[in-house]
Design an enzyme around this catalytic site. Structure first.
Site, PDB file in Angstrom:
ATOM      1  N   TYR A 143       0.847  -1.193   0.000  1.00  0.00           N
ATOM      2  CA  TYR A 143       0.000   0.000   0.000  1.00  0.00           C
ATOM      3  C   TYR A 143       0.878   1.237   0.000  1.00  0.00           C
ATOM      4  CZ  TYR A 143       0.419  -0.430   5.176  1.00  0.00           C
ATOM      5  OH  TYR A 143       0.874  -0.560   6.473  1.00  0.00           O
ATOM      6  N   CYS A 144       0.327   2.331  -0.514  1.00  0.00           N
ATOM      7  CA  CYS A 144       1.065   3.578  -0.731  1.00  0.00           C
ATOM      8  C   CYS A 144       2.380   3.314  -1.462  1.00  0.00           C
ATOM      9  CB  CYS A 144       1.326   4.298   0.597  1.00  0.00           C
ATOM     10  SG  CYS A 144       1.813   6.035   0.408  1.00  0.00           S
ATOM     11  N   PRO A 145       2.324   2.645  -2.630  1.00  0.00           N
ATOM     12  CA  PRO A 145       3.552   2.285  -3.335  1.00  0.00           C
ATOM     13  C   PRO A 145       4.227   3.496  -3.968  1.00  0.00           C
ATOM     14  CG  PRO A 145       1.653   1.781  -4.689  1.00  0.00           C
ATOM     15  CD  PRO A 145       1.117   2.247  -3.366  1.00  0.00           C
TER      16      PRO A 145
END
Length: 275
Positions: A143-145
């Site tokens: 997540y939040c790459p």
């Protein structure tokens, strides 16, 4: 500048007492300190934790069912806010340490990679004190790459985002130190399923929880929030930082006004990442 913060600078370690309630308060604090840095105040590093929150990115705010998704999170006890920096949704709890570097940029230069490299250098040196070798580069499925994902053994522990003003900037990082990284990934994945109405073909992170990890998981039982923060503060002190509250810290009235501004500007209608 890469790898160092201009001295002297202050290190405000608020991590011993986790924050509760409105998640926008630490972002408002950093926003105000960024204004002050642009006016000549000394650089500032803020270390903090929150009890239970989901912080969204500006891109998340534009999803079709976002209002319902935010309400769904609140019904499950999460403080919810939209940060004024890049990136996407992040799950925060007492096992996650957040770090902000606030620095002046009097020339107004747009050195994005240098600023990210600064945070990466700080995290890398702090991880090394715990016997861990940090790598950078996007971790697919996290997540939040982003390009500056920080990982150990191919699993993501940390993400970095940035907020720029005209004469100063903020670099933010979240570090998964303790707790359940897999559960955080599941929560963020479920959020996107609600926010997209199940249409995962939209431009959202395709979260695979197994790609996430914690420092405690990869570094062994001796790694805790306390030992990581000690390593972090030790690195900052070796760079010339002094532990203590910044003399130009904002008042509660300033904070409350800034929280209201951030909420009206970003929670409802999205906004710009820069001023």
């Amino acid at each position: 500048m890469t790898g160092r913060i201009p001295s002297p600078f202050y290190i405000q370690n608020s991590s011993e007492n986790k924050l509760v309630g409105d998640i926008l308060f630490p972002f408002a604090y950093d926003e105000l300190m960024c204004h002050k840095a642009g006016e000549g105040s000394q650089p500032f590093v803020h270390i903090w934790r929150h009890d239970k929150a989901i912080v969204l990115g500006l891109r998340d705010r534009r999803l079709p069912n976002i209002d319902w998704a935010m309400e769904w999170l609140r019904m499950h006890g999460y403080a919810v806010g939209v940060r004024n920096s890049g990136g996407a949704a992040v799950s925060l709890d007492p096992g996650v340490v957040n770090v902000s570097i606030v620095m002046p940029n009097p020339s107004g230069r747009l050195e994005f990679k240098e600023d990210f490299e600064l945070m990466y250098a700080l995290i890398r040196e702090s991880f090394a004190k715990l016997g861990l070798d940090a790598a950078k580069g996007e971790v697919a499925g996290s997540y939040c790459p982003g390009e500056y994902d920080i990982s150990v053994g191919g699993r993501k522990l940390c993400g970095i985002s940035q907020r720029r003003q005209t004469k100063a900037f903020i670099v933010n990082a979240f570090i998964n130190v303790e707790g359940h990284a897999y559960r955080r990934g599941e929560l963020v994945r479920n959020f996107y399923e609600v926010a997209t109405g199940g249409n995962m073909e939209l431009d959202v992170p395709k979260v695979e929880p197994e790609t996430m990890a914690t420092l405690a998981e990869l570094g062994g039982p001796g790694v805790t929030v306390r030992t990581f923060v000690q390593a972090l503060v030790g690195t900052l002190e070796s760079w010339g930082g002094t532990v203590g509250r910044h003399p130009d810290k904002p008042s509660m009235q300033e904070l409350e006004r800034m929280v209201a501004t951030l909420r009206s500007r970003y929670d409802r209608s999205g906004g710009s990442e820069e001023e």
